[in-house]
Every structure is written in C-alpha cells, then in structure tokens.
Write an enzyme that holds these catalytic residues in place. Structure first.
Site, PDB file in Angstrom:
ATOM      1  CE1 TYR A  14      -4.792 -14.930   5.704  1.00  0.00           C
ATOM      2  CE2 TYR A  14      -6.779 -13.592   5.189  1.00  0.00           C
ATOM      3  CZ  TYR A  14      -5.947 -14.681   4.753  1.00  0.00           C
ATOM      4  OH  TYR A  14      -5.947 -15.191   3.593  1.00  0.00           O
ATOM      5  N   GLY A 245      -4.836 -14.373  -4.041  1.00  0.00           N
ATOM      6  CA  GLY A 245      -5.804 -13.641  -3.119  1.00  0.00           C
ATOM      7  C   GLY A 245      -6.380 -14.691  -1.957  1.00  0.00           C
ATOM      8  CE  LYS A 246      -7.281 -10.955   3.420  1.00  0.00           C
ATOM      9  NZ  LYS A 246      -7.496 -10.098   4.265  1.00  0.00           N
ATOM     10  NE  ARG A 247     -13.316 -14.154  -2.940  1.00  0.00           N
ATOM     11  CZ  ARG A 247     -13.133 -13.370  -3.927  1.00  0.00           C
ATOM     12  NH1 ARG A 247     -13.190 -14.197  -5.154  1.00  0.00           N
ATOM     13  NH2 ARG A 247     -12.976 -12.160  -3.917  1.00  0.00           N
TER      14      ARG A 247
END
Ligand code: GLU
Length: 479
Positions: A14, A245-247
């Site tokens: 994504y 980051g994604k987290r």
C-alpha cells in the site's frame, strides 16, 4: 532550466505517507520549471511484488492531483515505464561495461560469498567484495550475476539538501548490477533509466545517500553527467527517533481518503512535512506550492509525522472550500460520508445540515456520527439529562417545568427562523432566570440526545418547527 523529475515507486504494497512525499516534491519542481514529471514503476524485485500495488499508486497520485507527463497509462517517448519490461535495455547497457572491463560475470557460489563474509567478521574487518573478486571471470551465462568492477577512490559531491559530501574509498564496492534471475538491481536500473529518460533531478529518500558514491562511480564508468541529487529527509514516527513505519499508526493515503481527508489537505500537509518557505503560512493550494516550493528550503533533519496536525489542516480546508466555493461545492465532496438515514432527505436539507456543522468537522466521515439526529428521531435518554453536569442539580419537576415553558415559548414563534428563534431563546432565558448553560443544555439534549450540536437556534431552525416541538414534547413526557 526545465527540470525532468521522476517518481519511481516499487509496487510492494500500500502507498504510505512517506512514499507519497517523494512524489510531491518532484512534481512541484517539474511544474514550477515547466519541465516534466515521469512516473516509473520499479518492479524488478519480483519477491516483493504485490498485485494491484501499481493501480493503487496511480490512483493515489490522481487523487492528489499529481499528474505525470510520461509513464503508465499515458505512455511517452522513453517507455516502457515498468522496469520489468526494460530488461533488454539493462542488458545492452551492462554489455558496455562488460566490454570495457568495468563489469564482470561472477561465478562465485552464494555459500562461498557467505564464507568470505564470515572470514571478515572474524577478523573484524569490513567485508568488501572487491577484495574477493574472481581473478579470471568467465563469459557471462544466464544465471550468473554481473558485478561492477569498482575502483577504490574518493568522491566529493553536493547534495542539494544535505550539502557538501565527501567519502573515502572504503565505501566503494563491486555492487551487483544484474542478479542471478536476470533482473537488474535498483542500484543499476535507476542509473540506466534516469539517463535514458533524461532525468535532471533525482529526488528520493535519504536512505540512498550512503550508496551515492557507488552511483557516482557508475555515472563515471558510463561517461554520464551527474544529475542534481536531492536527498529527502526521513519522515519520523510520532514518537521516538525512528522512521515512520506501518506500525506507527500512519494509515495508507487511501485510508485517509476513505475517512474523508481532502486531497488538498493531504497534499498541503505532506508538502509542508520537512519543507517551509520561511514564512508563517501553513495553508497552501497546489498552485501556491508550485510557486513557493524550493529545494533549498527542504529541511535536513527528519520531519515528525503528526496526525493531529493533518486533521487540523483538513478542518481548515473544509472551511476554506465552504467559504470560498460555497456550501454546494463542499456538499459535493461529502457524498458517501452521511449516515444511512440521510438518504431519506433531499439534497437541500442535507446542504442545510452541512452549512451549520461544517466548521466542526475534522474529517468528512464525522458527518456520520455528528448528524444522525437530523435524519432520525433520537431515542429519549433520560439519564443523559440527569447526568449532564449542568443539569444534575435540577430536580425532575424543575426540568419538566423548563421543558414545558420552552415548548410554550417556541410554539409562539410565528416565523420559524434562526433570528426569531434566538430572540425567543433569549426571552426564555430571562423569564426562567436560568443560566444559559442549564437551559440551553436541556433543550440541546432534548432535541438531539447527542454529545454535540451546532448553535441551538441554527439546529432548531434546520430541524423545523414540527420536529423540534415533537422532540421537546417527547422528552417532557419521559421525565
Ligand atoms: N524504487 C525506489 C523506492 O521505492 C525508488 C527510489 C528512487 O526514487 O530512486 O524506494
């Protein structure tokens, strides 16, 4: 100088906030110099390739209004724009280096390379492949990687953001140009593509800065002029000293869109993340960004991602669209964000609701929770009145009495409009000798049973006489 810039994402998932900013800056530079922006899909890492990721990238750029002049969908003179379709080009380029002795086919098995690496770790010396380079490399055959034959030397260059850079010979190595699977590495492919596509400004994340000496060596080996190198600082996570980051709670750009963040706000926020023109201005249209952006005002240190700021900016943009383009223009952007029951009402009514509530919206999807009572009668919730901080001192009898007086007063408003309602509410305040917080909280709750509503006279006006009085009566009956 007309700048030719590119956005070169890898379709590996994504599209993340950080990736998008690396599209915005090249776009702005291309537009302000009347140059060209190229979209190139770097899909040579077949293991990380994600189906549908390219479409997501295109969709995101289109939504943000970042149109490209060459690339997928529209084509151009320097295609193909998918690296996986350019393999012949990379092989033709690497052949030049093989022929001039600046590249070699490497027959060394992977296990052997691991051994070299271990050896260096044991001796506590840096692992440089050039120290293990095979003496008599064979003719290249499919399945063999091709490496650059590096020369240990010093490099100096100017990074348009980071300034004067200097490195010693220890950073140069025999980097892989073509992998065992026949695909080029990023390190090699982007040099070829940037050259073939005439890119003048390479704008990308600062993570590529440490590899730059190897890129300079490649430009040199090919006799290419160095493009302007622009390293964009990291976007940092909301806390700590790490890259976003994604987290870290940052959603994908399309998720923000689906929540009702406006493209203008997203573009504005991301452009200003790590750049400002030195003034106090915070709200920029795309045209203003094109006008004011300059590479030398990009900050050198990481910019912290702050969702609260993004949402604040979105609120500003919602107001700006309403104020400058009108209620209808903002309404057109809200399709899909209303509660389901809003479908039973016409546009005119929904625009009225929007007009009194828009300045409280952070994202358009707030409409779903914030406007339900305009479209359906709320359930009478006596405890909400009883527990309200302004009302809990009042007895049931006092509340009932206040509601009755309100009904009588409002029933007497002959022409139901915001001004007349305000007059009636003020009179009621005097007659009942109550504090505004008490009286108005009670009326507000009785007509909405929601934690929040716009100005009371406006809410009553939009709901209309019949609905308002019916709800007040229902509340009075329940006490
Ligand atoms: N494909 C690289 C990435 O997604 C692009 C880096 C560049 O712009 O050269 O990180």
């Amino acid at each position: 100088m007309k700048a030719i810039t590119r956005f070169a994402p890898s379709p590996t998932g994504y599209i993340h906030i950080g990736n998008v900013r690396s599209a915005i800056y090249p776009y702005l530079v291309a537009r302000q110099t009347d140059g060209k922006m190229i979209l190139r899909i770097e899909d040579t890492d077949r293991e990380r390739y994600v189906e549908g990721a390219t479409e997501l990238i295109e969709d995101t750029l289109k939504w943000l209004g970042l149109d490209w002049d060459e690339g997928p969908i529209i084509g151009g003179d320097n295609g193909p724009y998918f690296q996986s379709e350019r393999l012949e080009i990379y092989h033709a380029w690497v052949k030049k280096l093989l022929d001039s002795g600046r590249a070699y086919a490497d027959p060394t098995p992977a296990e052997k390379i691991d051994e070299y690496r271990r050896e260096c770790t044991e001796k506590k010396i840096p692992f440089l492949y050039r120290n293990f380079r095979p003496e008599n490399p064979p003719e290249w055959e499919p399945g063999m990687p091709i490496r650059f034959k590096s020369e240990p030397k010093e490099y100096s260059w100017t990074d348009a953001v980071m300034g004067e850079m200097h490195t010693g010979p220890e950073v140069l190595d025999d980097i892989i140009l073509i992998k065992r699977d026949g695909y080029p590495t990023y390190n090699f492919a982007h040099i070829v593509d940037d050259a073939e596509m005439g890119v003048t400004h390479v704008m990308r994340g600062v993570e590529y800065l440490s590899s730059t000496p190897n890129y300079l060596a490649l430009y040199e080996a090919f006799g290419l002029e160095r493009p302007v190198l622009v390293s964009l600082p990291h976007i940092l996570a909301p806390t700590g000293n790490k890259k976003l980051g994604k987290r870290d709670g940052a959603k994908s750009v399309t998720e923000y869109r689906d929540d009702g963040v406006l493209a203008e706000a997203m573009l504005n926020y991301l452009a200003c993340l790590g750049w400002n023109d030195g003034t106090e201005q915070e709200i920029y249209t795309k045209e203003e960004l094109v006008k004011h952006f300059s590479i030398d005002k990009i900050q050198t240190s990481g910019a912290r991602y702050d969702e609260t700021k993004l949402l604040w900016m979105n609120g500003q943009w919602i107001r700006r669209i309403f104020d400058e383009q009108g209620a209808r223009a903002l309404y057109d952007r809200t399709v899909g964000f209303w509660p389901e029951s809003a479908e039973n009402y016409d546009e005119e009514y929904r625009i009225k609701v929007l007009s009194i509530i828009y300045d409280r919206l952070k994202v358009l999807s707030d409409l779903r929770e914030m406007t339900t009572y305009f479209f359906e009668d709320p359930e009478v919730n006596v405890s909400m009145i009883a527990e309200n901080k302004f009302l809990k001192k009042l007895s049931e009898a006092e509340i009932e009495d206040l509601l009755k007086k309100t009904i009588t007063k409002l029933s007497g408003v002959t022409e139901w409009n915001a001004d007349n309602l305000q007059i009636a509410l003020n009179e009621l305040l005097e007659e009942t000798e109550r504090k505004p917080a008490e009286l108005f909280s009670l009326i507000r709750l009785s007509i909405s049973f929601a934690p929040f509503s716009p100005a009371l006279n406006l809410t009553l006006d939009v709901l209309g006489r019949e609905v308002s009085l019916a709800r007040l009566n229902a509340a009075a009956r329940s006490i």
